[in-house]
Design a protein around this motif. Structure first.
Motif, mmCIF file in Angstrom:
data_model
loop_
_atom_site.group_PDB
_atom_site.id
_atom_site.type_symbol
_atom_site.label_atom_id
_atom_site.label_comp_id
_atom_site.label_asym_id
_atom_site.label_seq_id
_atom_site.Cartn_x
_atom_site.Cartn_y
_atom_site.Cartn_z
ATOM 1 N N PHE A 44 0.819 -1.206 0.000
ATOM 2 C CA PHE A 44 0.000 0.000 0.000
ATOM 3 C C PHE A 44 0.856 1.261 0.000
ATOM 4 N N SER A 45 1.913 1.255 0.805
ATOM 5 C CA SER A 45 2.717 2.478 0.941
ATOM 6 C C SER A 45 3.531 2.779 -0.311
ATOM 7 N N GLY A 46 3.901 1.749 -1.063
ATOM 8 C CA GLY A 46 4.749 1.989 -2.223
ATOM 9 C C GLY A 46 4.047 1.939 -3.552
ATOM 10 N N ALA A 47 2.777 1.524 -3.576
ATOM 11 C CA ALA A 47 2.099 1.323 -4.853
ATOM 12 C C ALA A 47 1.874 2.624 -5.599
ATOM 13 N N ALA A 48 1.547 3.707 -4.874
ATOM 14 C CA ALA A 48 1.235 4.971 -5.540
ATOM 15 C C ALA A 48 2.440 5.560 -6.262
ATOM 16 N N ALA A 49 3.655 5.152 -5.876
ATOM 17 C CA ALA A 49 4.867 5.664 -6.522
ATOM 18 C C ALA A 49 5.266 4.838 -7.735
ATOM 19 N N GLN A 50 4.569 3.738 -7.998
ATOM 20 C CA GLN A 50 4.897 2.891 -9.132
ATOM 21 C C GLN A 50 4.426 3.536 -10.434
ATOM 22 N N PRO A 51 5.050 3.173 -11.563
ATOM 23 C CA PRO A 51 4.535 3.634 -12.861
ATOM 24 C C PRO A 51 3.118 3.122 -13.071
ATOM 25 N N THR A 52 2.296 3.922 -13.733
ATOM 26 C CA THR A 52 0.903 3.538 -13.930
ATOM 27 C C THR A 52 0.774 2.526 -15.063
ATOM 28 N N LEU A 53 -0.206 1.637 -14.902
ATOM 29 C CA LEU A 53 -0.582 0.678 -15.930
ATOM 30 C C LEU A 53 -1.937 1.076 -16.497
ATOM 31 N N THR A 54 -2.261 0.527 -17.657
ATOM 32 C CA THR A 54 -3.625 0.684 -18.150
ATOM 33 C C THR A 54 -4.525 -0.240 -17.350
ATOM 34 N N LEU A 190 -8.706 6.057 -5.542
ATOM 35 C CA LEU A 190 -8.151 7.229 -6.203
ATOM 36 C C LEU A 190 -6.921 7.779 -5.482
ATOM 37 N N ASP A 191 -5.991 8.291 -6.267
ATOM 38 C CA ASP A 191 -4.808 8.933 -5.697
ATOM 39 C C ASP A 191 -5.211 10.171 -4.897
ATOM 40 N N ALA A 192 -4.405 10.488 -3.897
ATOM 41 C CA ALA A 192 -4.648 11.699 -3.106
ATOM 42 C C ALA A 192 -4.572 12.925 -4.010
ATOM 43 N N GLU A 193 -5.455 13.877 -3.743
ATOM 44 C CA GLU A 193 -5.532 15.087 -4.566
ATOM 45 C C GLU A 193 -5.867 16.276 -3.668
ATOM 46 N N PRO A 194 -4.920 17.178 -3.442
ATOM 47 C CA PRO A 194 -5.204 18.349 -2.605
ATOM 48 C C PRO A 194 -6.370 19.155 -3.173
ATOM 49 N N GLY A 195 -7.253 19.550 -2.267
ATOM 50 C CA GLY A 195 -8.391 20.348 -2.682
ATOM 51 C C GLY A 195 -9.553 19.555 -3.226
ATOM 52 N N SER A 196 -9.461 18.217 -3.196
ATOM 53 C CA SER A 196 -10.561 17.400 -3.717
ATOM 54 C C SER A 196 -11.752 17.364 -2.764
ATOM 55 N N GLY A 197 -11.499 17.644 -1.481
ATOM 56 C CA GLY A 197 -12.556 17.537 -0.484
ATOM 57 C C GLY A 197 -12.661 16.164 0.143
ATOM 58 N N PHE A 198 -11.792 15.229 -0.289
ATOM 59 C CA PHE A 198 -11.807 13.867 0.238
ATOM 60 C C PHE A 198 -10.486 13.542 0.918
ATOM 61 N N GLU A 199 -10.581 12.703 1.943
ATOM 62 C CA GLU A 199 -9.381 12.151 2.560
ATOM 63 C C GLU A 199 -9.095 10.795 1.919
ATOM 64 N N ARG A 200 -7.889 10.643 1.405
ATOM 65 C CA ARG A 200 -7.523 9.414 0.708
ATOM 66 C C ARG A 200 -6.205 8.888 1.253
ATOM 67 N N THR A 201 -6.308 8.250 2.395
ATOM 68 C CA THR A 201 -5.164 7.583 2.998
ATOM 69 C C THR A 201 -5.457 6.101 2.981
ATOM 70 N N TRP A 202 -4.851 5.410 2.053
ATOM 71 C CA TRP A 202 -5.203 4.009 1.842
ATOM 72 C C TRP A 202 -4.329 3.102 2.688
ATOM 73 N N THR A 203 -4.753 2.901 3.903
ATOM 74 C CA THR A 203 -4.107 1.960 4.817
ATOM 75 C C THR A 203 -5.114 0.883 5.160
ATOM 76 N N PRO A 204 -4.784 -0.373 4.907
ATOM 77 C CA PRO A 204 -5.754 -1.444 5.187
ATOM 78 C C PRO A 204 -6.087 -1.528 6.662
ATOM 79 N N GLN A 205 -7.334 -1.776 6.989
ATOM 80 C CA GLN A 205 -7.788 -1.916 8.364
ATOM 81 C C GLN A 205 -7.562 -3.368 8.796
ATOM 82 N N ILE A 206 -6.382 -3.628 9.311
ATOM 83 C CA ILE A 206 -5.980 -4.993 9.641
ATOM 84 C C ILE A 206 -5.309 -5.022 11.011
ATOM 85 N N LEU A 207 -5.173 -6.230 11.552
ATOM 86 C CA LEU A 207 -4.355 -6.389 12.751
ATOM 87 C C LEU A 207 -2.910 -6.098 12.399
ATOM 88 N N PRO A 208 -2.212 -5.285 13.173
ATOM 89 C CA PRO A 208 -0.813 -4.969 12.841
ATOM 90 C C PRO A 208 0.080 -6.192 12.999
#
Length: 241
Positions: A44-54, A190-208
């Motif tokens: 999750f933490s590194g996926a957003a930095a990967q090159p995009t696929l179709t 969706l990727d985080a976007e400043p000013g979108s009005g949404f909070e987008r922190t994609w951390t899975p809700q799991i037991l640590p």
């Protein structure tokens, strides 16, 4: 007094071996789960930095619990079908997570898009930013849908009118039925976007992972305790001659 070993019965030996096998298996399984959770969090933490696929490339890889391709897709939102996942909590704040159907320009299966979290202000429904209109390009993580947890009350979508419907769990089959067509079995975060009005922190809700390691330590401790109890029960003390 001196100690002398008492020969254990076959039942005692069998019971000890069964207990050790059980405790060690459960402890090893918990360590494996800890490793899986670490891999998931790293994904999750590194996926957003990967090159995009179709989207077509991502669908061929198939999103699972560990791999989340970073996808870029062109299309438009279906303003007739939007959904609110209610009773969500982020940082002790209650709110909703907004979802909407996105129709790729190539005519492939629509995909449910997670637009992000919006906190409630009091008891009233939160004010959601409007869906963008027209053709656009969106990007995000191609991931499995959120877990449904305990499902109560059945499918609430058929009893609601209007383009935006509320639910307490996301079922892609029921949403496809509501939209009247088959949709993708994964969702787009969706990727985080400043000013979108949404909070987008994609951390899975799991037991640590630390919790799983703690459980593993408990199971291995039970194995050690079983050995100690076995020794104590079969060690007899004899009076001095």
């Amino acid at each position: 007094m001196s100690a002398r070993w008492k020969s254990p019965s076959w039942f005692a030996i069998t019971l000890l071996c069964a207990g050790l096998a059980l405790f060690c298996t459960l402890g090893t399984w918990q360590l494996k789960r800890a490793h899986e959770k670490e891999t998931l969090l790293a994904s999750f933490s590194g996926a957003a930095a990967q090159p995009t696929l179709t989207l077509a490339e991502a669908r061929r890889t198939t999103a699972d619990a560990v791999h989340h391709p970073h996808v870029r897709v062109e299309g438009r939102f279906d303003a007739r079908h939007a959904y609110l996942l209610d009773d969500q909590v982020r940082d002790a704040r209650r709110g909703v997570i907004a979802f909407a159907l996105f129709e790729p320009v190539d005519g492939s299966l629509p995909i449910l898009v997670n637009r992000g979290f919006v906190a409630r202000e009091g008891a009233s429904a939160p004010a959601l930013p409007p869906l963008p209109e027209g053709d656009l390009v969106v990007s995000g993580l191609y991931a499995p849908p959120p877990g449904s947890g305990l499902r109560l009350g059945g499918n609430a979508l058929p009893n609601q009118a209007g383009p935006t419907k509320s639910t307490i769990y996301i079922d892609l089959g029921e949403i496809g039925e509501d939209a009247g067509r088959r949709i993708d079995t994964s969702v787009l975060l969706l990727d985080a976007e400043p000013g979108s009005g949404f909070e987008r922190t994609w951390t899975p809700q799991i037991l640590p992972p630390e919790r799983h390691r703690g459980y593993a330590l408990q199971w291995f401790s039970f194995a050690i305790a079983a050995i100690v109890i076995f020794i104590v029960l079969h060690r007899r003390r004899t009076p001095p001659r």
